[in-house]
Structure formats: C-alpha cells, structure tokens
Design a protein around this motif. Structure first.
Motif, PDB file in Angstrom:
ATOM      1  N   ARG A  80       0.812  19.762   1.294  1.00  0.00           N
ATOM      2  CA  ARG A  80       0.753  18.373   1.752  1.00  0.00           C
ATOM      3  C   ARG A  80      -0.155  17.593   0.810  1.00  0.00           C
ATOM      4  NH1 ARG A  80       1.160  20.973   6.707  1.00  0.00           N
ATOM      5  NH2 ARG A  80      -1.084  21.209   6.929  1.00  0.00           N
ATOM      6  N   TYR A  81       0.332  16.439   0.421  1.00  0.00           N
ATOM      7  CA  TYR A  81      -0.391  15.588  -0.523  1.00  0.00           C
ATOM      8  C   TYR A  81      -0.608  14.206   0.081  1.00  0.00           C
ATOM      9  CZ  TYR A  81       0.676  18.953  -4.251  1.00  0.00           C
ATOM     10  OH  TYR A  81       0.763  20.087  -5.029  1.00  0.00           O
ATOM     11  N   MET A  82      -1.688  13.576  -0.308  1.00  0.00           N
ATOM     12  CA  MET A  82      -1.946  12.201   0.075  1.00  0.00           C
ATOM     13  C   MET A  82      -1.846  11.334  -1.176  1.00  0.00           C
ATOM     14  SD  MET A  82      -5.212  10.429   1.947  1.00  0.00           S
ATOM     15  CE  MET A  82      -4.688  10.915   3.583  1.00  0.00           C
ATOM     16  N   PHE A  83      -1.151  10.193  -1.039  1.00  0.00           N
ATOM     17  CA  PHE A  83      -1.023   9.244  -2.134  1.00  0.00           C
ATOM     18  C   PHE A  83      -1.438   7.873  -1.635  1.00  0.00           C
ATOM     19  CE2 PHE A  83       1.952  12.597  -3.145  1.00  0.00           C
ATOM     20  CZ  PHE A  83       1.623  12.855  -4.471  1.00  0.00           C
ATOM     21  N   ALA A  97       6.418  -2.812  -4.569  1.00  0.00           N
ATOM     22  CA  ALA A  97       6.412  -1.473  -5.154  1.00  0.00           C
ATOM     23  C   ALA A  97       6.627  -0.444  -4.059  1.00  0.00           C
ATOM     24  CB  ALA A  97       5.094  -1.210  -5.873  1.00  0.00           C
ATOM     25  N   GLU A  98       7.098   0.721  -4.476  1.00  0.00           N
ATOM     26  CA  GLU A  98       7.285   1.818  -3.542  1.00  0.00           C
ATOM     27  C   GLU A  98       6.852   3.124  -4.178  1.00  0.00           C
ATOM     28  OE1 GLU A  98      11.403   1.470  -2.528  1.00  0.00           O
ATOM     29  OE2 GLU A  98      12.097   2.135  -4.486  1.00  0.00           O
ATOM     30  N   ILE A  99       6.324   3.997  -3.336  1.00  0.00           N
ATOM     31  CA  ILE A  99       6.000   5.350  -3.776  1.00  0.00           C
ATOM     32  C   ILE A  99       7.230   6.190  -3.501  1.00  0.00           C
ATOM     33  CG2 ILE A  99       4.539   7.377  -3.460  1.00  0.00           C
ATOM     34  CD1 ILE A  99       2.310   5.499  -2.513  1.00  0.00           C
ATOM     35  N   VAL A 100       7.710   6.860  -4.539  1.00  0.00           N
ATOM     36  CA  VAL A 100       8.902   7.698  -4.431  1.00  0.00           C
ATOM     37  C   VAL A 100       8.486   9.149  -4.598  1.00  0.00           C
ATOM     38  CG1 VAL A 100      11.178   8.208  -5.386  1.00  0.00           C
ATOM     39  CG2 VAL A 100      10.320   5.857  -5.408  1.00  0.00           C
ATOM     40  N   THR A 124      -1.283   3.950   2.091  1.00  0.00           N
ATOM     41  CA  THR A 124      -1.612   5.362   1.936  1.00  0.00           C
ATOM     42  C   THR A 124      -0.586   6.162   2.721  1.00  0.00           C
ATOM     43  OG1 THR A 124      -3.963   4.872   1.717  1.00  0.00           O
ATOM     44  CG2 THR A 124      -3.387   7.132   2.296  1.00  0.00           C
ATOM     45  N   VAL A 125      -0.087   7.228   2.113  1.00  0.00           N
ATOM     46  CA  VAL A 125       0.898   8.078   2.770  1.00  0.00           C
ATOM     47  C   VAL A 125       0.525   9.544   2.579  1.00  0.00           C
ATOM     48  CG1 VAL A 125       2.781   6.428   2.504  1.00  0.00           C
ATOM     49  CG2 VAL A 125       2.415   8.157   0.751  1.00  0.00           C
ATOM     50  N   LEU A 159      -4.022  16.845  -3.497  1.00  0.00           N
ATOM     51  CA  LEU A 159      -3.543  17.912  -2.638  1.00  0.00           C
ATOM     52  C   LEU A 159      -4.466  18.043  -1.434  1.00  0.00           C
ATOM     53  CD1 LEU A 159      -1.707  20.414  -2.126  1.00  0.00           C
ATOM     54  CD2 LEU A 159      -3.307  21.715  -3.546  1.00  0.00           C
ATOM     55  N   LEU A 160      -3.902  17.946  -0.233  1.00  0.00           N
ATOM     56  CA  LEU A 160      -4.680  18.136   0.982  1.00  0.00           C
ATOM     57  C   LEU A 160      -4.803  19.621   1.317  1.00  0.00           C
ATOM     58  CD1 LEU A 160      -3.220  15.314   3.239  1.00  0.00           C
ATOM     59  CD2 LEU A 160      -5.497  15.404   2.221  1.00  0.00           C
TER      60      LEU A 160
END
Length: 161
Positions: A80-83, A97-100, A124-125, A159-160
């Motif tokens: 699991r990652y945080m962006f 903008a979008e995070i892909v 934040t996702v 990386l979480l």
C-alpha cells in the motif's frame, strides 16, 4: 565524541523498540529498505491534455523508484502506497490533474480560474500496487494546463506497508 555516538545509538535502539512494539517499521519496505519521493516542478509548465507532468526536481528519492526525467514512479514492491499532489495554477490560469495508478485514475484535483490570481489545490490518496505498477500525474482537461513551478506544484509518494 564517543559519548555522543553512544547516546545516538541508544536513541536509535529506543526508536526501533517503540516502533516494533507499535507494529510499525521506521524503515519502509522489505528488509528495511525505504521507498519515498518528493518531486516538484522547478519552472512553470504548460501541459497538454493527457500529457504526463514531469516533476523534474526530485528533492527526495529514497529507493530511486521515481524517475525525474519521465515523471513516472514504478513500485519496487507490492504494498500500500500513499501519494500526495499539490498543484498551483499560473496567474489567472487553470489546471486539472489526476494521479494515475495504471490502469486507473485514483484521484483528481483542479485549481484556477480567469478571475483568480493565485489558486492551489491538493489531494492525498492511498492505493494498493503490485511490484512494477506505474504511477504518474497527468493533465486532464481537454485543453492545456498552466502549472506554476518554483516548488509550488509537488508530487510525493511513499510505501506504507
């Protein structure tokens, strides 16, 4: 100097013990290898529809998973990652903008208007990735986005677990 070295090591051991007791690792990734990056736009950028935004100034790039030439993060581990993404529109311009996280969009953000001099937005996702998955930011509008540089537009990921 030996006393300082001893005290630093004692503090490191305390941090490791507290982290272990809490069930977290102070060093992300398998075997204690970290994965984290923060990259920003060094200059203003005009980006066309569906174009990847290249955050060219990598302030942090632990694990070297973010490429400041292509603007693409490649997950070195499954997890699991945080962006996080913060954007600022150039004066009286717009950005979308979008995070892909291939193949899906995991978050979108928009800022700006012809009547607003300074406009910013952020998101934040958290998403699950497989090793080798690509993550990047792209412009989403059907025309162009005018992103403010000088460190005001920033992309971060880590990386979480």
């Amino acid at each position: 100097m030996q006393i300082v070295t001893f005290k630093v090591r004692a503090l490191e051991e305390k941090i490791e013990k507290i982290s272990k007791d809490a069930g977290i690792s102070p060093w992300n990734g398998p075997g204690g290898r970290g994965v984290a990056f923060t990259a920003r736009l060094s200059n203003n950028q005009t980006v066309f529809s569906q174009q990847t935004i290249v955050f060219d100034d990598a302030l942090t790039n632990i694990g070297r998973a973010y490429n400041p030439v292509t603007g693409i993060f490649i997950a070195p581990y499954t997890g699991r990652y945080m962006f996080s993404l913060s954007v600022r529109a150039q004066y009286q311009k717009q950005v979308c903008a979008e995070i892909v996280a291939e193949p899906e969009v995991v978050g979108q953000v928009a800022a700006g208007d012809t009547e607003i001099e300074r406009a910013s937005a952020s998101l934040t996702v958290v998403t699950s990735l497989e090793k080798g998955n690509e993550v990047y930011v792209r412009e989403t509008k059907t025309w162009t986005g005018h992103f403010f540089g000088d460190g005001f537009t920033v992309f971060t990921g880590y990386l979480l677990q």
